[in-house]
Design a protein around this motif. Sequence first.
Motif, PDB file in Angstrom:
ATOM      1  N   VAL A  66      15.943 -12.148  37.186  1.00 54.88           N
ATOM      2  CA  VAL A  66      16.556 -12.942  35.783  1.00 54.88           C
ATOM      3  C   VAL A  66      17.345 -12.552  34.448  1.00 54.88           C
ATOM      4  CG1 VAL A  66      14.330 -12.682  34.153  1.00 54.88           C
ATOM      5  CG2 VAL A  66      15.108 -15.192  33.728  1.00 54.88           C
ATOM      6  N   VAL A  67      16.972 -10.623  34.763  1.00 57.24           N
ATOM      7  CA  VAL A  67      17.970  -9.840  33.757  1.00 57.24           C
ATOM      8  C   VAL A  67      19.199  -9.830  34.223  1.00 57.24           C
ATOM      9  CG1 VAL A  67      17.374  -8.041  32.686  1.00 57.24           C
ATOM     10  CG2 VAL A  67      15.422  -9.533  32.990  1.00 57.24           C
ATOM     11  N   ILE A  68      19.152  -9.941  35.169  1.00 56.84           N
ATOM     12  CA  ILE A  68      20.908  -9.754  35.950  1.00 56.84           C
ATOM     13  C   ILE A  68      21.839 -10.410  34.918  1.00 56.84           C
ATOM     14  CG2 ILE A  68      22.209  -9.876  37.894  1.00 56.84           C
ATOM     15  CD1 ILE A  68      20.009  -8.310  38.739  1.00 56.84           C
ATOM     16  N   PRO A  69      22.914  -9.965  34.893  1.00 58.41           N
ATOM     17  CA  PRO A  69      24.100 -10.867  33.634  1.00 58.41           C
ATOM     18  C   PRO A  69      23.932 -12.005  34.235  1.00 58.41           C
ATOM     19  CG  PRO A  69      24.969  -8.131  33.871  1.00 58.41           C
ATOM     20  CD  PRO A  69      23.483  -9.229  35.310  1.00 58.41           C
ATOM     21  N   ARG A  70      23.872 -13.081  33.808  1.00 51.76           N
ATOM     22  CA  ARG A  70      24.738 -14.384  34.422  1.00 51.76           C
ATOM     23  C   ARG A  70      26.597 -14.425  34.903  1.00 51.76           C
ATOM     24  NH1 ARG A  70      21.791 -19.398  34.162  1.00 51.76           N
ATOM     25  NH2 ARG A  70      19.980 -18.907  35.185  1.00 51.76           N
ATOM     26  N   ARG A  71      26.412 -14.004  34.269  1.00 48.63           N
ATOM     27  CA  ARG A  71      28.136 -14.206  33.445  1.00 48.63           C
ATOM     28  C   ARG A  71      28.236 -12.394  34.124  1.00 48.63           C
ATOM     29  NH1 ARG A  71      30.978 -17.362  28.801  1.00 48.63           N
ATOM     30  NH2 ARG A  71      32.969 -17.309  30.386  1.00 48.63           N
ATOM     31  N   ILE A  72      29.319 -12.163  35.187  1.00 48.63           N
ATOM     32  CA  ILE A  72      30.541 -10.422  34.922  1.00 48.63           C
ATOM     33  C   ILE A  72      31.952 -11.100  35.234  1.00 48.63           C
ATOM     34  CG2 ILE A  72      30.249  -8.594  36.280  1.00 48.63           C
ATOM     35  CD1 ILE A  72      27.317  -9.441  37.370  1.00 48.63           C
ATOM     36  N   ARG A  73      32.140  -9.910  34.013  1.00 46.03           N
ATOM     37  CA  ARG A  73      33.979  -9.335  34.150  1.00 46.03           C
ATOM     38  C   ARG A  73      33.951  -9.071  35.098  1.00 46.03           C
ATOM     39  NH1 ARG A  73      37.515 -12.675  30.979  1.00 46.03           N
ATOM     40  NH2 ARG A  73      38.775 -11.142  32.578  1.00 46.03           N
ATOM     41  N   ILE A  74      34.941  -8.282  35.771  1.00 46.66           N
ATOM     42  CA  ILE A  74      35.997  -7.473  36.617  1.00 46.66           C
ATOM     43  C   ILE A  74      37.677  -6.959  35.251  1.00 46.66           C
ATOM     44  CG2 ILE A  74      36.831  -5.866  38.207  1.00 46.66           C
ATOM     45  CD1 ILE A  74      32.948  -6.111  38.536  1.00 46.66           C
ATOM     46  N   VAL A  75      37.163  -6.110  34.490  1.00 45.76           N
ATOM     47  CA  VAL A  75      38.729  -5.544  34.358  1.00 45.76           C
ATOM     48  C   VAL A  75      39.091  -4.176  33.827  1.00 45.76           C
ATOM     49  CG1 VAL A  75      37.778  -7.457  32.181  1.00 45.76           C
ATOM     50  CG2 VAL A  75      37.457  -4.550  32.077  1.00 45.76           C
ATOM     51  N   ASP A  76      40.401  -4.144  33.489  1.00 41.70           N
ATOM     52  CA  ASP A  76      40.828  -3.116  34.238  1.00 41.70           C
ATOM     53  C   ASP A  76      40.582  -1.745  32.806  1.00 41.70           C
ATOM     54  OD1 ASP A  76      42.446  -4.151  35.883  1.00 41.70           O
ATOM     55  OD2 ASP A  76      44.236  -4.794  34.553  1.00 41.70           O
ATOM     56  N   ALA A  77      40.260  -2.480  31.223  1.00 38.96           N
ATOM     57  CA  ALA A  77      39.464  -1.110  30.444  1.00 38.96           C
ATOM     58  C   ALA A  77      39.206  -2.253  29.532  1.00 38.96           C
ATOM     59  CB  ALA A  77      40.952  -0.941  29.696  1.00 38.96           C
ATOM     60  N   LEU A  78      38.238  -1.487  28.456  1.00 39.00           N
ATOM     61  CA  LEU A  78      37.020  -1.816  27.596  1.00 39.00           C
ATOM     62  C   LEU A  78      37.621  -1.833  26.749  1.00 39.00           C
ATOM     63  CD1 LEU A  78      33.203  -1.612  28.586  1.00 39.00           C
ATOM     64  CD2 LEU A  78      35.149  -3.549  28.869  1.00 39.00           C
ATOM     65  N   PRO A  79      38.247  -3.202  25.682  1.00 39.00           N
ATOM     66  CA  PRO A  79      38.866  -3.118  24.824  1.00 39.00           C
ATOM     67  C   PRO A  79      37.698  -2.456  23.238  1.00 39.00           C
ATOM     68  CG  PRO A  79      37.149  -5.269  24.457  1.00 39.00           C
ATOM     69  CD  PRO A  79      37.455  -4.317  25.600  1.00 39.00           C
ATOM     70  N   ARG A  80      38.292  -0.776  23.823  1.00 40.44           N
ATOM     71  CA  ARG A  80      36.998   0.174  22.622  1.00 40.44           C
ATOM     72  C   ARG A  80      38.044   0.659  21.941  1.00 40.44           C
ATOM     73  NH1 ARG A  80      32.673   1.579  24.414  1.00 40.44           N
ATOM     74  NH2 ARG A  80      31.719   1.342  26.534  1.00 40.44           N
ATOM     75  N   ASP A  81      37.836   1.107  20.773  1.00 41.96           N
ATOM     76  CA  ASP A  81      38.324   1.500  19.835  1.00 41.96           C
ATOM     77  C   ASP A  81      39.243   3.188  19.901  1.00 41.96           C
ATOM     78  OD1 ASP A  81      38.776   3.930  17.461  1.00 41.96           O
ATOM     79  OD2 ASP A  81      39.082   1.622  16.097  1.00 41.96           O
ATOM     80  N   PRO A  82      40.020   3.245  19.954  1.00 45.05           N
ATOM     81  CA  PRO A  82      40.770   4.454  20.836  1.00 45.05           C
ATOM     82  C   PRO A  82      40.265   5.679  19.918  1.00 45.05           C
ATOM     83  CG  PRO A  82      42.562   3.289  19.330  1.00 45.05           C
ATOM     84  CD  PRO A  82      41.483   2.608  19.502  1.00 45.05           C
ATOM     85  N   GLY A  83      40.249   5.419  18.735  1.00 45.84           N
ATOM     86  CA  GLY A  83      39.642   6.621  17.680  1.00 45.84           C
ATOM     87  C   GLY A  83      37.796   7.338  18.425  1.00 45.84           C
ATOM     88  N   THR A  84      36.807   6.073  18.376  1.00 47.42           N
ATOM     89  CA  THR A  84      35.842   6.040  18.516  1.00 47.42           C
ATOM     90  C   THR A  84      34.848   5.753  19.657  1.00 47.42           C
ATOM     91  OG1 THR A  84      35.088   4.162  17.526  1.00 47.42           O
ATOM     92  CG2 THR A  84      35.750   6.252  16.105  1.00 47.42           C
ATOM     93  N   GLU A 136      32.656  -8.709  18.967  1.00 47.31           N
ATOM     94  CA  GLU A 136      33.844  -9.690  19.120  1.00 47.31           C
ATOM     95  C   GLU A 136      34.877  -9.591  19.909  1.00 47.31           C
ATOM     96  OE1 GLU A 136      32.765  -8.883  16.184  1.00 47.31           O
ATOM     97  OE2 GLU A 136      32.030  -9.532  14.844  1.00 47.31           O
ATOM     98  N   SER A 137      35.026  -8.656  19.938  1.00 41.37           N
ATOM     99  CA  SER A 137      35.905  -7.557  21.735  1.00 41.37           C
ATOM    100  C   SER A 137      35.281  -7.723  22.825  1.00 41.37           C
ATOM    101  CB  SER A 137      36.278  -6.541  20.720  1.00 41.37           C
ATOM    102  OG  SER A 137      37.046  -6.238  19.771  1.00 41.37           O
ATOM    103  N   LEU A 138      33.734  -7.511  22.785  1.00 38.84           N
ATOM    104  CA  LEU A 138      33.378  -7.597  24.241  1.00 38.84           C
ATOM    105  C   LEU A 138      33.575  -9.125  23.808  1.00 38.84           C
ATOM    106  CD1 LEU A 138      32.495  -6.361  26.012  1.00 38.84           C
ATOM    107  CD2 LEU A 138      30.057  -6.219  24.825  1.00 38.84           C
TER     108      LEU A 138
END
Length: 476
Positions: A443-461, A467-469
């Motif tokens: 029941v804990v396994i994520p219902r929706r999984i996206r495979i992406v090239d990169a997460l939208p992380r702040d490049p500095g921190t 919201e970005s996720l």
Amino acid sequence: MPMRRRACGHVARRARLLWFARPVTHSLPALLGRHQAHDPVTTGPEPRSAARFWADVRAIAAHLPELGRGDRGGRSELVLVCHDRYLFAASMLAAWERGYVVALPPNAQPAMVTALRKSGTVQTVLHDVDDMAGLDVRAIVASRPEPNGEVYAPPAPLASDRRIVVVYTSGTTGAPTACPKTAGQLVGEARTLARTFAIGRGDRVLATVPPHHIYGLLFGVLVPLVSGASFARETVLHAEPLAELIARDQTRVLVSVPAHLRALRVLEPGRIEGVARVFSSGAPLPADTSEDLRERFGWSVTEVLGSSETGGIAWRDRAGAPWTPLEGVKVREGEGGRMLIDSPFLDPGVSRPYVGGDRVAVLDEGRFHHLGRVDGVLKVGSTRVSIAELEARLLAIPGVSDAAALAIEVGGARGWESWAAVVAPDHTAQTIRAALLPWLDPVVIPRRIRIVDALPRDPGTGKLRRESLRALFQSE
């Protein structure tokens, strides 16, 4: 820093108890007080001496608008957007010399800077950016010679209660929030950090974290300025350029975040040499990253826990070890294990103890285990799930280089469900779920999984805004 952000400068509603003693405010050191005139403030092929730096500070100050009598007392601000850490530091001290408060936007995007500039308290923007309105400080210091024959005297210590900076939370859990800081909070913490970690004259500091972030401001600028150390002007994020810069400057102290440190695994063992101390903050450092850095480069990474609101709280030298509070900081358990903090780095106007948004288990001598966010543990159906644990399990899957999970309230008997985005080119959503099943309740396994090239992380921190996720799933 790992703690999420709360509104700053307000009295914590549950913090009316005053069973912590107020910490004594010690006298503040003078910035540059440990530098001799010819000691370097910056590293690199053309280092800037303390005398040259202070001359540049005064030159920038001479170009700043005069403060009116009614503008004094910490009410007038200058927005600071400098990518060159030397120009950032010189502009910041110049603003303080003229009585201004420095506002540090959470990023240098034009819309963010424009929004801050429209504030009635902001006079102008100090910057080193092309096509930005305000005062470009590059031209002021570009052709200045090294001072000769001038008597060098460092600036006088700042008054501890003087408001000098406004930092903004990263907006990880919502909109960025302003956090005003006094000299006592910032300079006092910088001195504590330098003393705790034995950073001093001759040390060369390189930060991958931009100086507008409180962690980058403290470790990458203020700690060197109060300790007699020098700092790199550049903010380098990627592995190969970082290794080259460390070799060029003979860096001894590396200040970074887990996302940047994790990226160093592409380098061959022994590729980086001479670094004596490595710091990480902004999020928990995965145990496998910590161990890999130890094996490749011989590093024992020191993690620092804190937030924009609280300043530094504690540190540890091994993933999973208890946290040791910084000098003067006290941590206790409140209702439900909630973190209660008293610290000299808190806003003087906040009632003590400050009620944090994290859970802890306090051990002997004030040390503690950090148990994650209060809102990071939720129930999916009748099963409790920790978002931090879910992310750790995702990162442990071979072939996964980055991952983040998100909790979504769906109502009804289920209550919540988890979604996850992973950087794993050799996987599918089905193989990710299969790898999680031996560890987690179905029941804990994520219902929706996206495979992406990169997460939208702040490049500095390296941080991810919620919201970005969430936006990654809206295109499905």
